[in-house]
Design a protein around this motif. Structure first.
Motif, PDB file in Angstrom:
ATOM      1  N   UNK A  47       6.896 -11.504  -7.727  1.00  0.00           N
ATOM      2  CA  UNK A  47       6.019 -11.762  -6.575  1.00  0.00           C
ATOM      3  C   UNK A  47       6.619 -11.182  -5.302  1.00  0.00           C
ATOM      4  N   UNK A  48       7.923 -11.330  -5.152  1.00  0.00           N
ATOM      5  CA  UNK A  48       8.612 -10.810  -3.965  1.00  0.00           C
ATOM      6  C   UNK A  48       8.497  -9.281  -3.909  1.00  0.00           C
ATOM      7  N   UNK A  49       8.688  -8.639  -5.069  1.00  0.00           N
ATOM      8  CA  UNK A  49       8.580  -7.174  -5.120  1.00  0.00           C
ATOM      9  C   UNK A  49       7.155  -6.722  -4.824  1.00  0.00           C
ATOM     10  N   UNK A  50       6.178  -7.482  -5.313  1.00  0.00           N
ATOM     11  CA  UNK A  50       4.780  -7.128  -5.051  1.00  0.00           C
ATOM     12  C   UNK A  50       4.457  -7.219  -3.563  1.00  0.00           C
ATOM     13  N   UNK A  55       3.225  -4.010   1.377  1.00  0.00           N
ATOM     14  CA  UNK A  55       3.568  -3.529   2.707  1.00  0.00           C
ATOM     15  C   UNK A  55       3.910  -2.039   2.679  1.00  0.00           C
ATOM     16  N   UNK A  56       4.729  -1.645   1.714  1.00  0.00           N
ATOM     17  CA  UNK A  56       5.185  -0.263   1.609  1.00  0.00           C
ATOM     18  C   UNK A  56       4.049   0.709   1.314  1.00  0.00           C
ATOM     19  N   UNK A  57       3.116   0.289   0.442  1.00  0.00           N
ATOM     20  CA  UNK A  57       2.020   1.167   0.039  1.00  0.00           C
ATOM     21  C   UNK A  57       0.739   0.936   0.837  1.00  0.00           C
ATOM     22  N   UNK A  59      -1.360  -1.654   0.795  1.00  0.00           N
ATOM     23  CA  UNK A  59      -2.426  -2.130  -0.081  1.00  0.00           C
ATOM     24  C   UNK A  59      -2.566  -3.638   0.040  1.00  0.00           C
ATOM     25  N   UNK A  60      -3.778  -4.143  -0.190  1.00  0.00           N
ATOM     26  CA  UNK A  60      -3.969  -5.585  -0.245  1.00  0.00           C
ATOM     27  C   UNK A  60      -3.451  -6.073  -1.599  1.00  0.00           C
ATOM     28  N   UNK A  61      -3.340  -7.384  -1.747  1.00  0.00           N
ATOM     29  CA  UNK A  61      -2.871  -7.977  -2.999  1.00  0.00           C
ATOM     30  C   UNK A  61      -3.759  -7.544  -4.168  1.00  0.00           C
ATOM     31  N   UNK A  62      -5.064  -7.650  -3.984  1.00  0.00           N
ATOM     32  CA  UNK A  62      -6.017  -7.291  -5.042  1.00  0.00           C
ATOM     33  C   UNK A  62      -5.972  -5.806  -5.378  1.00  0.00           C
ATOM     34  N   UNK A  63      -5.846  -4.961  -4.349  1.00  0.00           N
ATOM     35  CA  UNK A  63      -5.791  -3.511  -4.583  1.00  0.00           C
ATOM     36  C   UNK A  63      -4.511  -3.107  -5.317  1.00  0.00           C
ATOM     37  N   UNK A  64      -3.403  -3.719  -4.951  1.00  0.00           N
ATOM     38  CA  UNK A  64      -2.138  -3.417  -5.635  1.00  0.00           C
ATOM     39  C   UNK A  64      -2.241  -3.812  -7.109  1.00  0.00           C
ATOM     40  N   UNK A  65      -2.804  -4.989  -7.360  1.00  0.00           N
ATOM     41  CA  UNK A  65      -2.969  -5.457  -8.733  1.00  0.00           C
ATOM     42  C   UNK A  65      -3.842  -4.490  -9.529  1.00  0.00           C
ATOM     43  N   UNK A  66      -4.922  -4.015  -8.925  1.00  0.00           N
ATOM     44  CA  UNK A  66      -5.824  -3.069  -9.588  1.00  0.00           C
ATOM     45  C   UNK A  66      -5.094  -1.757  -9.909  1.00  0.00           C
ATOM     46  N   UNK A  67      -4.308  -1.250  -8.959  1.00  0.00           N
ATOM     47  CA  UNK A  67      -3.556  -0.004  -9.175  1.00  0.00           C
ATOM     48  C   UNK A  67      -2.569  -0.172 -10.332  1.00  0.00           C
TER      49      UNK A  67
END
Length: 198
Positions: A47-50, A55-57, A59-67
């Motif tokens: 979770x911490x890495x996500x 922040x780094x990429x 992206x929102x939480x949902x968008x990062x999960x989708x990627x």
């Protein structure tokens, strides 16, 4: 059957997000996903890495999960079909990934494919695996109400290893001659079906 990626609505959305990712950071994301692809119940990122990735990429939480899920899906499909890098590249272009991202994925696949496929083949469907079989034969010669009898049976001990909990379990049972013969016939049927699949 060969690799055939279909651009579903979710994949189309993920492709747009992946195309927008910083190309310098993308290979690191991909390398991590490939290194964890064979693990069943472990998340690719904590979770911490996500949170740091979001922040780094940018992206929102949902968008990062989708990627992440889309890249995992694509790589699982490539592994399942043991896709050649050229075919994987063509499929990625068909779902409209930009050339730069396609090259990064194909290069990463070239480097990691053999290792990923080997690890996925070693992964079992169920966490419990038979490690050892011990057996012995018994011959019961008498019972309290019968003085002369011959009742042969086989006693088995199966040692089971549970990959999830690292626990070892022993299962003990016995079979009469008829039960053992019936079991043997079932194993023969299973063996024939496995041979036909091979």
């Amino acid at each position: 059957m060969t690799l055939n990626l279909v651009a579903t609505t979710a994949i189309k959305k993920a492709v747009v997000l992946i195309n927008d990712l910083d190309t310098s950071k993308f290979p690191l994301l991909l390398t991590r996903i490939l290194s964890k692809l064979h693990l069943k119940d472990e998340r690719t990122f904590s979770e911490e890495e996500e949170e740091k990735l979001q922040s780094s990429l940018s992206l929102t939480d949902g968008d990062l999960e989708l990627v992440i899920h889309t890249l995992e899906f694509i790589l699982h499909q490539a592994a399942y079909h043991t896709a050649k890098p050229g075919l994987l590249g063509q499929q990625l272009q068909q779902i409209e990934l930009e050339e730069e991202k396609v090259k990064v994925i194909v290069d990463a696949w070239k480097n990691a494919a053999a290792d990923v496929v080997t690890k996925l083949r070693q992964r079992t469907i169920t966490p419990k695996r038979l490690e050892e079989i011990n057996w012995r034969l018994n011959l019961q010669m008498a019972q309290s109400n019968k003085s002369k009898m011959k009742l042969p049976n086989a006693m088995f001990e199966l040692k089971i290893n549970d990959e999830d909990s690292e626990a070892k379990e022993k299962i003990r049972f016995e079979m009469t001659h008829d039960e053992l013969y019936s079991f043997y016939n079932q194993l023969e049927t299973i063996q024939k079906q496995l041979d036909n699949l091979g």
